[in-house]
Design an enzyme around this catalytic site. Structure first.
Site, PDB file in Angstrom:
ATOM      1  N   CYS A  97       2.570  -1.012 -17.566  1.00  0.00           N
ATOM      2  CA  CYS A  97       3.712  -0.915 -17.008  1.00  0.00           C
ATOM      3  C   CYS A  97       4.883  -1.508 -16.491  1.00  0.00           C
ATOM      4  O   CYS A  97       5.415  -1.290 -16.658  1.00  0.00           O
ATOM      5  CB  CYS A  97       2.621  -0.842 -15.590  1.00  0.00           C
ATOM      6  N   GLU A 107       8.111  10.526 -14.295  1.00  0.00           N
ATOM      7  CA  GLU A 107       7.619   9.201 -13.718  1.00  0.00           C
ATOM      8  C   GLU A 107       7.766   8.080 -15.135  1.00  0.00           C
ATOM      9  O   GLU A 107       7.155   7.096 -14.908  1.00  0.00           O
ATOM     10  CB  GLU A 107       6.401   8.527 -13.472  1.00  0.00           C
ATOM     11  N   HIS A 155      -0.841   7.432 -13.251  1.00  0.00           N
ATOM     12  CA  HIS A 155       0.264   8.401 -15.063  1.00  0.00           C
ATOM     13  C   HIS A 155      -0.849   7.877 -15.667  1.00  0.00           C
ATOM     14  O   HIS A 155      -1.899   7.581 -15.946  1.00  0.00           O
ATOM     15  CB  HIS A 155       0.923   6.919 -14.890  1.00  0.00           C
ATOM     16  N   ASN A 186       8.155   2.974 -16.015  1.00  0.00           N
ATOM     17  CA  ASN A 186       8.059   4.342 -15.298  1.00  0.00           C
ATOM     18  C   ASN A 186      10.270   4.327 -15.145  1.00  0.00           C
ATOM     19  O   ASN A 186      10.665   4.943 -14.630  1.00  0.00           O
ATOM     20  CB  ASN A 186       8.151   3.911 -14.094  1.00  0.00           C
ATOM     21  N   LEU A 231      -5.360   3.524  -6.832  1.00  0.00           N
ATOM     22  CA  LEU A 231      -6.116   2.625  -6.126  1.00  0.00           C
ATOM     23  C   LEU A 231      -6.435   0.892  -5.707  1.00  0.00           C
ATOM     24  O   LEU A 231      -6.975   0.634  -4.071  1.00  0.00           O
ATOM     25  CB  LEU A 231      -7.717   2.791  -6.501  1.00  0.00           C
ATOM     26  N   GLY A 236       0.564  -1.430   0.195  1.00  0.00           N
ATOM     27  CA  GLY A 236      -0.376  -0.301  -0.028  1.00  0.00           C
ATOM     28  C   GLY A 236       0.710   1.562  -0.181  1.00  0.00           C
ATOM     29  O   GLY A 236       0.067   2.369   0.642  1.00  0.00           O
ATOM     30  N   LEU A 237       2.222   1.779  -0.880  1.00  0.00           N
ATOM     31  CA  LEU A 237       2.819   2.250  -0.617  1.00  0.00           C
ATOM     32  C   LEU A 237       2.616   3.582  -2.216  1.00  0.00           C
ATOM     33  O   LEU A 237       3.616   4.974  -1.600  1.00  0.00           O
ATOM     34  CB  LEU A 237       4.309   2.076  -1.588  1.00  0.00           C
TER      35      LEU A 237
HETATM   36  O1  SUG Z   1       3.992   3.669  -9.005  1.00  0.00           O
HETATM   37  N1  SUG Z   1       2.450   0.525  -7.625  1.00  0.00           N
HETATM   38  C1  SUG Z   1       3.353   0.946  -8.895  1.00  0.00           C
HETATM   39  C2  SUG Z   1       2.525   1.035  -9.527  1.00  0.00           C
HETATM   40  C3  SUG Z   1       3.179   1.706 -11.851  1.00  0.00           C
HETATM   41  C4  SUG Z   1       2.392   1.631 -12.367  1.00  0.00           C
HETATM   42  N2  SUG Z   1       3.389   1.657 -13.953  1.00  0.00           N
HETATM   43  C5  SUG Z   1       2.255   2.551 -14.843  1.00  0.00           C
HETATM   44  N3  SUG Z   1       1.039   2.772 -14.579  1.00  0.00           N
HETATM   45  N4  SUG Z   1       3.365   2.924 -16.529  1.00  0.00           N
HETATM   46  C6  SUG Z   1       2.716   2.630  -8.332  1.00  0.00           C
HETATM   47  O2  SUG Z   1       2.515   3.250  -8.583  1.00  0.00           O
HETATM   48  C7  SUG Z   1       2.570  -0.240  -5.415  1.00  0.00           C
HETATM   49  C8  SUG Z   1       3.721  -0.346  -4.536  1.00  0.00           C
HETATM   50  C9  SUG Z   1       3.199  -1.670  -3.282  1.00  0.00           C
HETATM   51  O3  SUG Z   1       2.259  -0.193  -3.165  1.00  0.00           O
HETATM   52  O4  SUG Z   1       3.828  -2.140  -2.722  1.00  0.00           O
HETATM   53  C10 SUG Z   1       2.919   0.410  -6.650  1.00  0.00           C
HETATM   54  O5  SUG Z   1       4.423   0.818  -6.421  1.00  0.00           O
END
Ligand code: SUG
Length: 445
Positions: free
Chosen positions: A367, A176, A247, A112, A28, A22-23
């Site tokens: 992604c 990003e 993004h 990213n 969502l 949940g970082l």
């Molecule tokens: O940066 N999730 C990534 C997902 C990245 C998706 N990339 C693109 N849309 N290109 C982020 O939010 C969640 C990790 C966690 O909650 O443990 C995370 O970092």
């Protein structure tokens, strides 16, 4: 200048600490699945299957290695001391949020990793990369130095490839990477339009409920340092960010002459499309827009229709959309995808891939990959050992089977045994991908 070129994909190999911590506020799926158990082995195998699909369809495919996690060096820089195991244990006891950031397998989301400017668009005729500083989220801000090492290993010839350092790691220049960049062109090797989408200006007061992760100033700096031509800057829709579009690639994807996007993707759609039309030299861009009536933003985000890979399979005229299975399972999304493929527009086919483990952290098929347009000489200058082949696939499947756990809860991340297991896996991977000694920090100390 035009020379025949192909679009290759470099996918982030999912690391052994893949977890749901949940970082990422504003993402969502990440918030929703916080604390759930993950399956790192299933995750890495799903990622490898996707790479196989793309390679089998005839697109050059590469593997980007996971980063060293837990990031003990980061925790030491914050004053945690003792043996590596003690550093990890104390950090989890005293500062669990910092420890969780140090354990994330987030480098898997290679879209990213960097912003890429193909040589057909750059002033000096080299292929340019700027690793993204990812400063908006602590866990992601730890990636860029190792990402640069990985890109240097994959694109080793400085006469052809310019791998820059990240932009300075400050909020004003929050970046990003390719997730906020779309390149349109007549064919991969000819000059394109580089659409750079930003969420806020560096000095504006930002009052959205979630962070806007890309600044206009960062996007401008990337275009400037790469000497990019055909640049169009566009503001991301504020309503899209407020709805969970962290993004632009959550609501927009483009390939060749086609831009496929949700009605709310851009703050000013008409001006954005007009600017793209004006910048397009020698081709007429095709716009495939999906209205919020046909697909409410919430469905677009939960089903990730737009976080698909849009590719041209060699020998085919029309494009193929590679969507996650979540798109197939959402009746509205699926209906839109099938209507589009059934029309006689530029997208002629939809396929579905299972990347559920990554999807639960908000990472769809798009992604997981960094797109890199390569002409023949550039393709020949990439690292052979990092090229995805049936032999490498078999090796990595076997390697993951031996090293990865099939269940990991956020609590397990504090286990010093996991640190040892991860290092063992990465040490062996260094040999498999010929990354050279000292590729990972733990190999240098
Ligand atoms: O940066 N999730 C990534 C997902 C990245 C998706 N990339 C693109 N849309 N290109 C982020 O939010 C969640 C990790 C966690 O909650 O443990 C995370 O970092």
């Amino acid at each position: 200048m035009t020379s025949p070129a192909v679009e290759a994909n470099a996918d982030g190999l999912i690391g052994p600490t893949h977890s749901y911590a949940g970082l990422s506020p504003g993402n969502l799926a990440s918030s929703l699945n916080k604390g759930e158990a993950s399956n790192p082995r299933a995750a890495v195998l799903q990622g490898l299957e996707k790479m196989k699909l793309l390679a089998d369809l005839g697109l050059p495919q590469f593997v980007l290695p996971p980063h060293e996690r837990p990031d003990i060096g980061f925790l030491r820089s914050l004053g945690f001391a003792g043996s590596d195991g003690q550093v990890l244990e104390t950090a989890w006891k005293q500062a669990p949020s910092l420890a969780a950031a140090a354990c994330s397998a987030s480098p898997m989301w290679a879209a990213n990793a960097a912003t890429v400017t193909p040589s057909a668009d750059s002033a000096d005729g080299r292929l340019h990369f700027t690793p993204a500083n990812l400063v908006t989220n602590l866990h992601r801000s730890l990636e860029h130095a190792q990402t640069k090492r990985a890109l240097d290993a994959l694109f080793p010839d400085p006469a052809r490839f310019a791998v820059h350092d990240a932009l300075p790691s400050v909020g004003h220049l929050a970046d990003e990477g390719a997730a906020n960049h779309v390149r349109l062109c007549a064919d991969h090797g000819s000059a394109g339009v580089n659409l750079l989408v930003w969420g806020r200006e560096a000095w504006e007061g930002w009052d959205g409920p979630y962070p806007a992760r890309q600044t206009r100033e960062a996007s401008e700096a990337l275009a400037r340092r790469h000497g990019a031509s055909g640049v169009v800057l566009a503001r991301q829709g504020k309503a899209a960010i407020a709805g969970g579009t962290f993004h632009n690639d959550v609501v927009c994807v483009g390939a060749l002459d086609t831009l496929f996007f949700h009605e709310l993707a851009f703050e000013d759609t008409a001006a954005t499309l007009e600017a793209v039309r004006r910048a397009a030299d020698g081709f007429e861009p095709k716009f495939v827009e999906v209205s919020a009536t046909d697909l409410p933003l919430a469905d677009a985000i939960s089903s990730y229709l737009f976080n698909s890979m849009l590719i041209r399979i060699p020998g085919e005229d029309r494009l193929t959309l590679i969507c996650p299975t979540e798109t197939e399972e959402n009746p509205r999304s699926r209906a839109v995808a099938e209507r589009i493929a059934g029309s006689n527009g530029p997208i002629g086919q939809v396929r579905y891939v299972d990347v559920r483990q990554s999807m639960r952290n908000g990472g769809g098929p798009a992604c997981l990959r960094l797109r890199v347009v390569l002409n023949e000489a550039e393709l020949a200058a990439t690292s052979d050992a990092m090229r995805f082949t049936p032999a490498l696939h078999a090796k990595l499947n076997e390697w993951a089977g031996r090293h990865y756990r099939d269940e990991l809860t956020p609590r397990d991340l504090a286990d010093p045994q996991l640190l040892e297991e991860s290092r063992g896996a990465l040490d062996e991977l260094t040999g498999i991908l010929s990354l050279g000694s000292g590729f990972y920090p733990f190999q240098r100390s």
